[in-house]
Design a protein around this motif. Structure first.
Motif, PDB file in Angstrom:
ATOM      1  N   LYS A   8       0.845  -1.191   0.000  1.00  0.00           N
ATOM      2  CA  LYS A   8       0.000   0.000   0.000  1.00  0.00           C
ATOM      3  C   LYS A   8       0.881   1.241   0.000  1.00  0.00           C
ATOM      4  N   ILE A   9       0.311   2.339  -0.488  1.00  0.00           N
ATOM      5  CA  ILE A   9       0.979   3.641  -0.478  1.00  0.00           C
ATOM      6  C   ILE A   9       0.019   4.637   0.160  1.00  0.00           C
ATOM      7  N   MET A  34       4.310   7.355   1.959  1.00  0.00           N
ATOM      8  CA  MET A  34       4.832   6.141   2.581  1.00  0.00           C
ATOM      9  C   MET A  34       4.478   4.942   1.711  1.00  0.00           C
ATOM     10  N   ALA A  35       5.462   4.106   1.443  1.00  0.00           N
ATOM     11  CA  ALA A  35       5.233   2.869   0.705  1.00  0.00           C
ATOM     12  C   ALA A  35       5.553   1.694   1.616  1.00  0.00           C
ATOM     13  N   VAL A  36       4.595   0.809   1.783  1.00  0.00           N
ATOM     14  CA  VAL A  36       4.781  -0.381   2.603  1.00  0.00           C
ATOM     15  C   VAL A  36       5.171  -1.531   1.677  1.00  0.00           C
ATOM     16  N   ASP A  55      17.243  -2.010  -6.334  1.00  0.00           N
ATOM     17  CA  ASP A  55      15.837  -2.354  -6.515  1.00  0.00           C
ATOM     18  C   ASP A  55      14.905  -1.260  -6.006  1.00  0.00           C
ATOM     19  N   LEU A  56      15.356  -0.499  -5.010  1.00  0.00           N
ATOM     20  CA  LEU A  56      14.520   0.551  -4.426  1.00  0.00           C
ATOM     21  C   LEU A  56      14.514   1.854  -5.225  1.00  0.00           C
ATOM     22  N   LYS A  57      15.466   2.023  -6.121  1.00  0.00           N
ATOM     23  CA  LYS A  57      15.566   3.289  -6.870  1.00  0.00           C
ATOM     24  C   LYS A  57      14.307   3.643  -7.655  1.00  0.00           C
ATOM     25  N   PRO A  58      13.712   2.733  -8.427  1.00  0.00           N
ATOM     26  CA  PRO A  58      12.490   3.109  -9.156  1.00  0.00           C
ATOM     27  C   PRO A  58      11.353   3.519  -8.219  1.00  0.00           C
ATOM     28  N   LEU A  59      11.224   2.830  -7.098  1.00  0.00           N
ATOM     29  CA  LEU A  59      10.192   3.188  -6.129  1.00  0.00           C
ATOM     30  C   LEU A  59      10.461   4.584  -5.573  1.00  0.00           C
ATOM     31  N   GLY A  60      11.707   4.893  -5.265  1.00  0.00           N
ATOM     32  CA  GLY A  60      12.054   6.225  -4.775  1.00  0.00           C
ATOM     33  C   GLY A  60      11.681   7.310  -5.754  1.00  0.00           C
ATOM     34  N   ARG A  61      11.995   7.097  -7.030  1.00  0.00           N
ATOM     35  CA  ARG A  61      11.666   8.102  -8.050  1.00  0.00           C
ATOM     36  C   ARG A  61      10.148   8.276  -8.178  1.00  0.00           C
ATOM     37  N   ALA A 159       5.475  -7.553  10.538  1.00  0.00           N
ATOM     38  CA  ALA A 159       6.794  -8.037  10.965  1.00  0.00           C
ATOM     39  C   ALA A 159       7.759  -8.242   9.806  1.00  0.00           C
ATOM     40  N   ASP A 160       7.244  -8.605   8.634  1.00  0.00           N
ATOM     41  CA  ASP A 160       8.118  -8.873   7.480  1.00  0.00           C
ATOM     42  C   ASP A 160       8.092  -7.752   6.447  1.00  0.00           C
ATOM     43  N   GLU A 161       7.750  -6.530   6.888  1.00  0.00           N
ATOM     44  CA  GLU A 161       7.640  -5.392   5.981  1.00  0.00           C
ATOM     45  C   GLU A 161       8.520  -4.229   6.426  1.00  0.00           C
ATOM     46  N   MET A 162       8.602  -3.243   5.530  1.00  0.00           N
ATOM     47  CA  MET A 162       9.193  -1.936   5.822  1.00  0.00           C
ATOM     48  C   MET A 162       8.238  -0.882   5.273  1.00  0.00           C
ATOM     49  N   ALA A 163       8.168   0.248   5.945  1.00  0.00           N
ATOM     50  CA  ALA A 163       7.447   1.404   5.416  1.00  0.00           C
ATOM     51  C   ALA A 163       8.497   2.464   5.106  1.00  0.00           C
TER      52      ALA A 163
END
Length: 193
Positions: A8-9, A34-36, A55-61, A159-163
């Motif tokens: 979710k965002i 915020m992206a979970v 892998d996180l770069k496209p999400l950051g942009r 528990a197995d995620e990051m936001a």
């Protein structure tokens, strides 16, 4: 390489008109996105984690572009910050992987931002809260833009995620009057003053 797919965002934008003083004609906008996402390292110690930053770069942009659009365009943004909330089966170092992809995404989206992007990270339970520090995009010493935004999502991170979080504002604190370096006095040489 892991495919980063948000569960979710969330985008939140505050319109701040006053803090007990005179009402501003134009409100300060303070926004967070915020992206979970799934934490690919949750539940185990993994010595090799740096590859995940790519892998996180496209999400950051994508996140930076969406937040800039919500706040009125790149020319409106004056301050920024970033953060990561790591679920209980992760570790603080997993959140540190957001530093480069999140920071460079904002700087790239904003054009010529010179200041380092302040950050915070924390291992939390579901619904955990975190204050995201904010400073001026071109000079970290501009005291009027020292700010923060508290962020949280009621059902994240599991528990197995990051936001992963980006925060931007359109100006100084609404009643800034604490002195120090002012935005109009920025030299813009080194990201500090």
């Amino acid at each position: 390489m892991a495919k980063v797919q948000p569960r979710k965002i969330l985008i939140a934008v505050e319109e701040i008109y006053h803090e007990g003083g005179p009402v501003a004609e134009t409100p300060l906008l303070r926004g967070a996105i915020m992206a979970v996402i799934k934490n690919p390292f949750a539940g185990r110690y993994e010595p090799d984690i740096q590859w995940f930053m790519e892998d996180l770069k496209p999400l950051g942009r994508e996140m930076a572009s969406r937040l800039v659009e919500r706040l009125g365009g790149a020319e409106a943004i004056e301050a920024y910050g970033k953060a990561a909330l790591i679920g209980e089966n992760g570790e603080l170092e997993h959140g540190a992987l957001w530093h480069a992809p999140g920071g460079y995404a904002m700087r790239e989206t904003l054009g010529d931002a010179k200041a380092i992007v302040p950050s915070s990270k924390k291992v939390v339970g579901v619904g955990g809260r975190l204050d995201v520090p904010v400073t001026h995009i071109n000079a970290s010493y501009v005291r009027s833009h020292f700010d923060s935004m508290e962020v949280s999502i009621n059902d994240a991170p599991r528990a197995d995620e990051m936001a992963l979080v980006l925060v931007m504002t359109t100006g100084p604190r609404i009643h800034s009057r604490s002195g120090g370096l002012e935005a109009w006095d920025i030299k813009g040489e080194d990201g500090l003053k």
